[in-house]
Design an enzyme around this catalytic site. Structure first.
Site, PDB file in Angstrom:
ATOM      1  N   GLU A 123     -34.373  84.092-126.336  1.00  0.00           N
ATOM      2  CA  GLU A 123     -34.271  85.553-126.340  1.00  0.00           C
ATOM      3  C   GLU A 123     -33.623  86.066-125.065  1.00  0.00           C
ATOM      4  OE1 GLU A 123     -38.488  86.294-128.651  1.00  0.00           O
ATOM      5  OE2 GLU A 123     -37.970  87.520-126.920  1.00  0.00           O
TER       6      GLU A 123
ATOM      7  N   CYS B 225     -32.068  90.733-118.982  1.00  0.00           N
ATOM      8  CA  CYS B 225     -33.162  89.800-118.723  1.00  0.00           C
ATOM      9  C   CYS B 225     -32.856  88.500-119.468  1.00  0.00           C
ATOM     10  CB  CYS B 225     -34.483  90.406-119.207  1.00  0.00           C
ATOM     11  SG  CYS B 225     -35.881  89.293-118.997  1.00  0.00           S
TER      12      CYS B 225
ATOM     13  N   CYS C 196     -42.217  77.548-122.631  1.00  0.00           N
ATOM     14  CA  CYS C 196     -42.679  77.544-121.234  1.00  0.00           C
ATOM     15  C   CYS C 196     -43.999  76.794-121.148  1.00  0.00           C
ATOM     16  CB  CYS C 196     -42.871  78.979-120.743  1.00  0.00           C
ATOM     17  SG  CYS C 196     -43.357  79.065-119.005  1.00  0.00           S
TER      18      CYS C 196
ATOM     19  N   CYS D 117     -49.437  81.208-119.302  1.00  0.00           N
ATOM     20  CA  CYS D 117     -50.086  82.476-118.923  1.00  0.00           C
ATOM     21  C   CYS D 117     -50.724  83.079-120.181  1.00  0.00           C
ATOM     22  CB  CYS D 117     -49.069  83.431-118.320  1.00  0.00           C
ATOM     23  SG  CYS D 117     -48.233  82.722-116.888  1.00  0.00           S
TER      24      CYS D 117
ATOM     25  N   CYS E 231     -48.973  85.869-122.548  1.00  0.00           N
ATOM     26  CA  CYS E 231     -47.518  85.792-122.734  1.00  0.00           C
ATOM     27  C   CYS E 231     -47.133  85.109-124.037  1.00  0.00           C
ATOM     28  CB  CYS E 231     -46.924  85.032-121.553  1.00  0.00           C
ATOM     29  SG  CYS E 231     -45.168  84.727-121.739  1.00  0.00           S
TER      30      CYS E 231
ATOM     31  N   CYS F   1     -41.718  89.736-124.346  1.00  0.00           N
ATOM     32  CA  CYS F   1     -40.925  88.527-124.224  1.00  0.00           C
ATOM     33  C   CYS F   1     -41.506  87.428-125.112  1.00  0.00           C
ATOM     34  CB  CYS F   1     -40.961  88.107-122.766  1.00  0.00           C
ATOM     35  SG  CYS F   1     -40.159  86.585-122.464  1.00  0.00           S
TER      36      CYS F   1
HETATM   37  S1  SF4 Z   1     -45.286  84.765-118.099  1.00  0.00           S
HETATM   38 FE1  SF4 Z   1     -44.753  83.503-119.893  1.00  0.00          FE
HETATM   39  S2  SF4 Z   1     -42.668  82.797-119.533  1.00  0.00           S
HETATM   40 FE2  SF4 Z   1     -43.465  83.545-117.550  1.00  0.00          FE
HETATM   41  S3  SF4 Z   1     -44.354  81.715-116.562  1.00  0.00           S
HETATM   42 FE3  SF4 Z   1     -46.045  82.684-117.688  1.00  0.00          FE
HETATM   43  S4  SF4 Z   1     -46.046  81.650-119.729  1.00  0.00           S
HETATM   44 FE4  SF4 Z   1     -44.055  81.222-118.737  1.00  0.00          FE
END
Ligand code: SF4
Length: 340
Positions: A90, A103, A110, A114, A117, A331
């Site tokens: 994306e 962005c 990832c 987190c 996210c 995101c």
């Molecule tokens: S916010 Fe999302 S994309 Fe960014 S480091 Fe944490 S898990 Fe990864």
């Protein structure tokens, strides 16, 4: 085929010399790719026929495949791009008062996990190469007919978990002979990979640095960001001090406001105490709800109270306006939906 979007100007010069061409051809090719926006080597009329033929056989200037393009009423564009091996990423273009801000994603998925996210719901499949990073910019410029003026490496992925490609990307887009996006118009955002923050302080070409903080104490931060177990807050703050001593560049702390989780005034006080004395400011961000999580957005009254508290305690802060609320703005949402 070598995608030339992955070369810095210096690397392109070396590549040409190694193939018996002249170093100055690299500047001409950069001009065609990034200023004149040539799509084929045939268009590069000031290159010799022989060089054009060589480039056509050995190299490519490939854009990404547009799988989806959503446009919000406020001018935000969200793209789902297809990669050569079937993965999708994306990229989001935002119309700001100060210009067109893009962005970009730095990885497919990832591993940082987190808890709020959508991007982190899919583990990392692979890093993006530098040409895939640059191609996000070039493809959006072509699709939207605009010039990107600002870049944030804040999409899917942890940029410092793909350090070398991200550094090369910053060098390429910053080059005065190419896209010429100023260092101060580029922001790389990390969840706090301490050794890479320290390494970044020593890079010759570097952008603005943003740290995704989201909590002012280790207990809470570890609950919502598991990377905090490895790199706790005191180590991050120490790395920020060293970074500032070496670069004199102000740091941004990103702080996502999660209703009832990290938005109390007591936590605003803790945040003030944590970063007092650093040359930094706090960017408060409204949360875009992700259906897989129970987190909710802090309402505007509370967000303003949190903001006011920081200001009263002498901390520079901004409260980011919501953008793209009528499309898949968080995101990773668009990619998740299309891969379900
Ligand atoms: S916010 Fe999302 S994309 Fe960014 S480091 Fe944490 S898990 Fe990864």
């Amino acid at each position: 085929m070598i995608n030339l979007y992955g070369f810095t100007l210096g690397e392109l010069g070396e590549f040409l010399i190694a193939n018996d061409y002249k170093k100055f051809n690299a500047t001409q090719i950069f001009d065609w790719m990034y200023v004149k926006k040539a799509r084929t080597f045939e268009e590069m009329s000031n290159l010799s026929k022989d060089l054009r033929a060589f480039l056509s056989v050995a190299c490519a200037i490939d854009l990404l495949t547009v799988k989806q393009h959503q446009q919000s009423a406020d001018g935000t564009h969200k793209f789902l791009f297809g990669l050569h091996d079937g993965y999708a990423i994306e990229t989001v273009l935002m119309t700001q008062d100060y210009g067109m801000s893009l962005c970009v994603s730095s990885q497919v998925g990832c591993n940082m996990g987190c808890s709020f996210c959508a991007s982190g719901l899919k583990k990392k499949s692979r890093d993006l190469t530098s040409d895939e990073l640059v191609a996000q910019v070039m493809t959006v410029e072509k699709e939207c007919g605009i010039k990107v003026t600002h870049l944030v490496v804040m999409g899917t992925g942890e940029p410092f978990d793909n350090y070398d490609n991200v550094i090369r990307f910053v060098q390429i887009v910053n080059d005065a002979k190419g896209l010429a996006i100023g260092q101060r118009h580029i922001t790389v955002s990390t969840c706090g990979i301490v050794p890479k923050i320290l390494a970044y302080a020593d890079e010759p070409v570097r952008s603005n640095l943003a740290i995704s903080l989201h909590a002012p104490n280790d207990d809470l931060r570890t609950k919502i960001m598991k990377i905090n177990k490895k790199y706790p807050l005191d180590e991050i703050i120490e790395a920020c001090k060293i970074y500032f001593d070496k670069t004199s560049r102000r740091i941004t702390f990103e702080y996502l406001l999660l209703n009832g989780v990290n938005d109390s005034l007591a936590l605003a006080d803790q945040l003030s105490d944590l970063i007092r004395g650093l040359n930094a400011y706090v960017n408060l961000i409204p949360y875009n709800h992700v259906s897989e999580f129970s987190y909710q957005r802090t309402d505007m009254t509370r967000a303003m109270q949190f903001y006011d508290r920081l200001i009263k305690r002498g901390i520079a802060a901004t409260l980011r306006k919501e953008q793209g609320g009528d499309i898949d703005a968080a995101c990773g949402q668009l990619r998740l939906k299309t891969e379900e």
